[in-house]
Design an enzyme around this catalytic site. Sequence first.
Site, short mmCIF file in Angstrom:
data_model
loop_
_atom_site.label_atom_id
_atom_site.label_comp_id
_atom_site.label_asym_id
_atom_site.label_seq_id
_atom_site.Cartn_x
_atom_site.Cartn_y
_atom_site.Cartn_z
N ARG A 32 0.82 -1.22 0.00
CA ARG A 32 0.00 0.00 0.00
C ARG A 32 0.85 1.26 0.00
O ARG A 32 0.49 2.27 -0.60
CB ARG A 32 -0.92 0.01 1.22
CG ARG A 32 -2.17 -0.81 0.99
CD ARG A 32 -3.27 -0.53 1.98
NE ARG A 32 -2.81 -0.33 3.33
CZ ARG A 32 -3.31 0.57 4.15
NH1 ARG A 32 -4.25 1.38 3.76
NH2 ARG A 32 -2.86 0.68 5.39
N ILE B 216 -8.45 2.55 1.53
CA ILE B 216 -7.88 3.18 2.72
C ILE B 216 -6.45 3.59 2.40
O ILE B 216 -5.65 2.78 1.90
CB ILE B 216 -7.95 2.22 3.92
CG1 ILE B 216 -9.43 1.99 4.27
CG2 ILE B 216 -7.20 2.80 5.12
CD1 ILE B 216 -9.68 0.96 5.31
N LEU B 217 -6.15 4.85 2.68
CA LEU B 217 -4.80 5.36 2.39
C LEU B 217 -3.88 5.13 3.58
O LEU B 217 -4.31 5.28 4.73
CB LEU B 217 -4.90 6.85 2.06
CG LEU B 217 -5.57 7.10 0.70
CD1 LEU B 217 -6.19 8.48 0.63
CD2 LEU B 217 -4.56 6.88 -0.43
N ASN C 275 -12.50 13.99 3.40
CA ASN C 275 -13.23 12.81 2.92
C ASN C 275 -14.74 13.03 3.08
O ASN C 275 -15.18 13.62 4.06
CB ASN C 275 -12.81 11.58 3.74
CG ASN C 275 -13.53 10.32 3.31
OD1 ASN C 275 -13.59 10.01 2.11
ND2 ASN C 275 -14.08 9.58 4.26
N HIS D 240 -18.40 11.23 3.59
CA HIS D 240 -18.89 9.95 4.12
C HIS D 240 -20.42 10.01 4.28
O HIS D 240 -20.94 10.96 4.90
CB HIS D 240 -18.22 9.64 5.46
CG HIS D 240 -18.60 8.30 5.97
ND1 HIS D 240 -18.04 7.14 5.48
CD2 HIS D 240 -19.51 7.92 6.88
CE1 HIS D 240 -18.58 6.10 6.09
NE2 HIS D 240 -19.48 6.54 6.95
N ASP E 237 -12.51 6.98 8.82
CA ASP E 237 -13.61 7.93 9.01
C ASP E 237 -13.64 8.53 10.42
O ASP E 237 -14.71 8.77 10.99
CB ASP E 237 -14.97 7.25 8.69
CG ASP E 237 -14.99 6.69 7.27
OD1 ASP E 237 -14.44 7.33 6.36
OD2 ASP E 237 -15.55 5.61 7.07
C1 GRF Z 1 -20.65 9.25 -1.66
O1 GRF Z 1 -21.84 8.87 -1.00
C2 GRF Z 1 -19.52 9.42 -0.69
O2 GRF Z 1 -19.91 9.90 0.55
C3 GRF Z 1 -19.04 7.99 -0.53
O3 GRF Z 1 -19.09 7.48 -1.84
C4 GRF Z 1 -20.15 8.12 -2.57
C5 GRF Z 1 -19.58 8.64 -3.86
O4 GRF Z 1 -20.58 8.97 -4.77
N1 GRF Z 1 -17.76 7.94 0.10
P1 GRF Z 1 -20.23 9.57 -6.20
O5 GRF Z 1 -19.22 8.63 -6.87
O6 GRF Z 1 -19.67 10.94 -6.00
O7 GRF Z 1 -21.53 9.59 -6.96
#
Ligand code: GRF
Length: 193
Positions: free
Chosen positions: A64, A91-92, A106, A108, A144
Amino acid sequence: MLSIVVLISGSGSNLRALLEACDNPMFPAKVLGVGADNPASGLAHAEEFDVTTFVVENKYFANRDAWAARLAEHIDILQPDLIVLAGFMKILPASFVDRYRGKLINMHPSLLPQFPGAHAVRDALSAGVSKTGSTIHLVDEGVDTGRILVQREIEIPQGISELELHEKIKEVEREQLVRLVYEIAANEITLED
Ligand code: GRF
């Protein structure tokens, strides 16, 4: 002008919302490049807006850290002020997080700290909660767990499917991302940890 690199893994609807916002000359940010960990369909949005793209697939690297170092090489050529993980599903490693501390955010699809991880929408439905939400947070070494920058609540209608709920969340996320980027560019929100 705030310069941004966006990393994606999928359809990139959040990326598209940001590209559309940045297309307005009055908007104080610009997407310099879009990277992905696979030949994601969302890269097409970047191409449409003449934004440079790069793909770094982890299967070609021994570990990674080596994969993330290549990703960082692409990012460093562009020298962005901000890196947005918009549906980037890998995961980075700590080496990457450390390199971009205070510049890496990020998205979420839950009300963190509830339902971290890759199945946030499914997990909220399984838990039977009446509301979920969308969060944008600073990235730290955890999954997260970084400092929350903005969060919005979303009611969960009875009987809604995972796909429908995720789409409902994404509608909020797109608006939330554009607003947050504006606020960062306008120095209304600081990213220091
Ligand atoms: C989003 O719901 C984001 O929160 C999650 O992945 C989804 C990405 O959606 N981590 P898109 O590819 O921007 O439509």
